[in-house]
Design a protein around this motif. Structure first.
Motif, mmCIF file in Angstrom:
data_model
loop_
_atom_site.group_PDB
_atom_site.id
_atom_site.type_symbol
_atom_site.label_atom_id
_atom_site.label_comp_id
_atom_site.label_asym_id
_atom_site.label_seq_id
_atom_site.Cartn_x
_atom_site.Cartn_y
_atom_site.Cartn_z
ATOM 1 N N THR A 142 0.829 -1.206 0.000
ATOM 2 C CA THR A 142 0.000 0.000 0.000
ATOM 3 C C THR A 142 0.861 1.252 0.000
ATOM 4 O OG1 THR A 142 -1.842 -1.091 1.131
ATOM 5 C CG2 THR A 142 -1.731 1.306 1.298
ATOM 6 N N ALA A 143 1.891 1.265 0.860
ATOM 7 C CA ALA A 143 2.775 2.425 0.940
ATOM 8 C C ALA A 143 3.490 2.654 -0.387
ATOM 9 C CB ALA A 143 3.791 2.238 2.068
ATOM 10 N N ARG A 144 3.948 1.589 -1.027
ATOM 11 C CA ARG A 144 4.639 1.730 -2.307
ATOM 12 C C ARG A 144 3.696 2.226 -3.398
ATOM 13 N NH1 ARG A 144 8.209 -3.899 -2.139
ATOM 14 N NH2 ARG A 144 9.969 -3.039 -0.939
ATOM 15 N N LYS A 145 2.470 1.691 -3.429
ATOM 16 C CA LYS A 145 1.509 2.137 -4.439
ATOM 17 C C LYS A 145 1.177 3.616 -4.272
ATOM 18 C CE LYS A 145 -0.821 -2.231 -5.577
ATOM 19 N NZ LYS A 145 -2.107 -2.988 -5.548
ATOM 20 N N LEU A 146 1.082 4.053 -3.031
ATOM 21 C CA LEU A 146 0.838 5.469 -2.798
ATOM 22 C C LEU A 146 2.029 6.310 -3.243
ATOM 23 C CD1 LEU A 146 -0.905 5.553 0.712
ATOM 24 C CD2 LEU A 146 -1.889 6.304 -1.469
ATOM 25 N N TYR A 147 3.220 5.893 -2.849
ATOM 26 C CA TYR A 147 4.420 6.676 -3.145
ATOM 27 C C TYR A 147 4.640 6.793 -4.652
ATOM 28 C CZ TYR A 147 9.234 8.312 -2.995
ATOM 29 O OH TYR A 147 10.379 9.051 -3.157
ATOM 30 N N TYR A 148 4.390 5.734 -5.381
ATOM 31 C CA TYR A 148 4.652 5.732 -6.816
ATOM 32 C C TYR A 148 3.402 6.003 -7.660
ATOM 33 C CZ TYR A 148 9.237 3.791 -5.705
ATOM 34 O OH TYR A 148 10.512 3.607 -5.211
ATOM 35 N N HIS A 149 2.320 6.408 -7.043
ATOM 36 C CA HIS A 149 1.100 6.650 -7.802
ATOM 37 C C HIS A 149 1.324 7.798 -8.797
ATOM 38 C CE1 HIS A 149 -3.091 7.455 -8.816
ATOM 39 N NE2 HIS A 149 -3.373 6.269 -8.286
ATOM 40 N N PRO A 150 0.852 7.638 -10.053
ATOM 41 C CA PRO A 150 1.073 8.694 -11.050
ATOM 42 C C PRO A 150 0.548 10.060 -10.625
ATOM 43 C CG PRO A 150 0.234 6.706 -12.097
ATOM 44 C CD PRO A 150 0.158 6.476 -10.613
ATOM 45 N N ALA A 151 -0.531 10.081 -9.846
ATOM 46 C CA ALA A 151 -1.109 11.361 -9.429
ATOM 47 C C ALA A 151 -0.171 12.149 -8.524
ATOM 48 C CB ALA A 151 -2.444 11.134 -8.724
ATOM 49 N N SER A 152 0.841 11.504 -7.963
ATOM 50 C CA SER A 152 1.767 12.210 -7.077
ATOM 51 C C SER A 152 2.675 13.162 -7.842
ATOM 52 C CB SER A 152 2.618 11.219 -6.278
ATOM 53 O OG SER A 152 3.473 10.481 -7.127
ATOM 54 N N GLU A 153 2.519 13.237 -9.159
ATOM 55 C CA GLU A 153 3.233 14.268 -9.916
ATOM 56 C C GLU A 153 2.801 15.652 -9.449
ATOM 57 O OE1 GLU A 153 5.551 16.332 -12.836
ATOM 58 O OE2 GLU A 153 5.713 14.523 -11.625
ATOM 59 N N ASN A 154 1.576 15.774 -8.951
ATOM 60 C CA ASN A 154 1.149 17.031 -8.353
ATOM 61 C C ASN A 154 1.746 17.134 -6.957
ATOM 62 O OD1 ASN A 154 -1.046 18.389 -6.390
ATOM 63 N ND2 ASN A 154 -1.037 19.435 -8.361
ATOM 64 N N ILE A 155 2.470 18.205 -6.679
ATOM 65 C CA ILE A 155 3.213 18.317 -5.426
ATOM 66 C C ILE A 155 2.290 18.388 -4.223
ATOM 67 C CG2 ILE A 155 3.379 20.828 -5.602
ATOM 68 C CD1 ILE A 155 5.965 18.336 -4.106
#
Length: 480
Positions: A142-155
């Motif tokens: 879960t933590a990895r999916k959150l960290y690498y989620h494409p939407a995290s391009e938004n700061i």
């Protein structure tokens, strides 16, 4: 890594399988081990796909500001509090290297300060190691999916994810007392420092001073703080200890979490689920605000309105591009929502180019003697601004729904009071009212903003959208 008071070797990634500590009535007794409070701040590059260079003066200034504000917040802090600055750097080079200030002057953080300040700087590998060390495979995934989620391009969304990971999993090594992670936004830390300094000077005016007045106030506050005794050990508030997680009301600029607590872990699950479905299905807290007391369904209605607005905006974008009205869908298509969000983030990235285009159109309006031509140019300006703000509003709705909502919807009055007590002990102040930095959003201006905007036709909005998409095609290829 620097040799600091709180050396990084003293930090151990949190184990998700470790149960949160129970509230200990005897924790305040003199023979009990002091609580371990860790204060975290984060400063990452605006773009994950294109990280800033450590030699970039702009990034150096921002990182140095975050470091100095965190260091300043620790002045006089209880001895059982340690501070941590998390960044996407591979080393502390950006902090050691002299930087150019806004007025062209050279600025360098003294190396003695970097060695002695009560702040540990964590490069990105430390966060990776912390996630890799999570014992439970499902939680680690879960933590990895959150960290690498494409939407995290938004700061903004990435900051929400990072603060959740850090407060949920960071743990010190070889400690006997209870543990708590606290997080604070950089601008909130700066505001708390101003409130603290104003109180020390007996000054009720907490608005930021400028120029020489600001320098004088800073020097006077520093002189007073040098003589101030260190505050007594900080104690974890009972409400935060019992609940395992707390925010400051419906705001997530201040967060506190018991490492590995069930509440903190469940929030991560809700964040990932909401990102994957673009729909929040988690639990809500009881009424908190006066408006919610009058209308117990207010919070749920606000979340549903957010989801409805996302559906309307997806319909708008589709209609502009098709040239016909696309019916409103009953459910949000998660893939379309994510694709639109990533497109909106790219549009946000060309704000400077769009602003230049609008300035050029402003000049053409001013130079034209034709009333019809001026009106048409003004409509073009208005349509570009309207479509751009449509994209920015989509970013706002997506971030608020997918990362902010899971973090704040279960806020309680007891938890909010606990946050207030905690930061009064740690920083000796609570923030006043101040505007957010808003670096994860965008806006455009025109010389003619004072005029009543025209009622735009659908085809005009479609033309403006196409203009923006064509501008995106002219940008350099993105990293993948």
């Amino acid at each position: 890594m620097l040799a600091q008071v709180a050396d990084i070797s003293a930090d151990q990634p949190g184990q998700a399988t470790q149960p949160p500590h129970a509230a200990q009535a005897g924790s305040t007794e003199t023979n009990a081990a002091p609580d371990n409070i860790d204060l975290h701040a984060i400063w990452y590059s605006p773009s994950a796909l294109r990280p800033s260079s450590s030699r970039s003066p702009a990034f150096q200034r921002e990182l140095a500001t975050a470091y100095l504000q965190l260091s300043d917040s620790m002045h006089g802090a209880p001895r059982n509090v340690q501070a941590h600055l998390w960044t996407d750097r591979v080393s502390e080079f950006a902090l050691h290297h002299p930087l150019v200030g806004p007025n062209g002057s050279d600025i360098e953080i003294p190396h003695s300060m970097l060695r002695m300040a009560r702040v540990t700087v964590h490069p990105e590998r430390d966060l990776h190691a912390m996630v890799d060390a999570i014992a439970d495979p499902a939680v680690r995934n879960t933590a990895r999916k959150l960290y690498y989620h494409p939407a995290s391009e938004n700061i903004g969304l990435r900051a929400d994810i990072l603060r959740q990971i850090v407060t949920t999993f960071h743990q010190r090594k070889k400690t006997t007392g209870r543990a708590l992670n606290a997080y604070a936004d950089r601008d909130t830390l700066g505001n708390m420092a101003r409130v603290r300094d104003a109180a020390a000077l007996g000054d009720n005016d907490t608005t930021p001073a400028e120029g020489l007045d600001r320098a004088k106030r800073t020097i006077r506050a520093l002189a007073l703080s040098l003589n101030a005794p260190q505050r007594p050990p900080c104690v974890i508030p009972d409400a935060i200890d019992a609940e395992g997680y707390a925010t400051r009301g419906r705001e997530n600029d201040l967060v506190a979490a018991v490492p590995g607590s069930e509440r903190a872990l469940s929030i991560m699950d809700e964040m990932l689920s909401t990102l994957q479905n673009v729909h929040y299905a988690g639990p809500l807290s009881g009424p908190l605000t006066s408006g919610e007391l009058a209308d117990p369904d207010r919070l749920r209605s606000a979340i549903q309105l957010c989801e409805t607005n996302i559906r309307w905006m997806l319909s708008d974008f589709a209609s502009w591009r098709a040239g016909v009205t696309i019916p409103l869908q009953q459910e949000i298509n998660p893939n379309k929502a994510l694709t639109t969000f990533l497109l909106a983030e790219r549009v946000r990235g060309i704000q400077h180019q769009l602003q230049q285009r609008i300035h050029a159109l402003d000049q053409r309006v001013e130079a034209s003697d034709s009333v019809d031509n001026r009106l048409q140019l003004l409509r073009t300006i208005s349509s570009l601004k309207s479509v751009y703000m449509h994209y920015m509003e989509f970013i706002n709705l997506f971030v608020n729904l997918c990362s902010y909502t899971p973090q704040v919807v279960r806020t309680t009055t007891a938890g909010t009071n606990g946050i207030n007590d905690l930061y009064r002990e740690v920083v000796n102040a609570m923030p006043g009212t101040f505007p957010s930095e808003g670096s994860w959003q965008g806006s455009l201006t025109s010389s003619f903003d004072h005029l009543q905007p025209p009622r735009l036709m659908s085809y005009e909005l479609g033309d403006a959208d196409q203009t923006i998409l064509e501008m995106l095609k002219q940008q350099p290829a993105r990293e993948v």
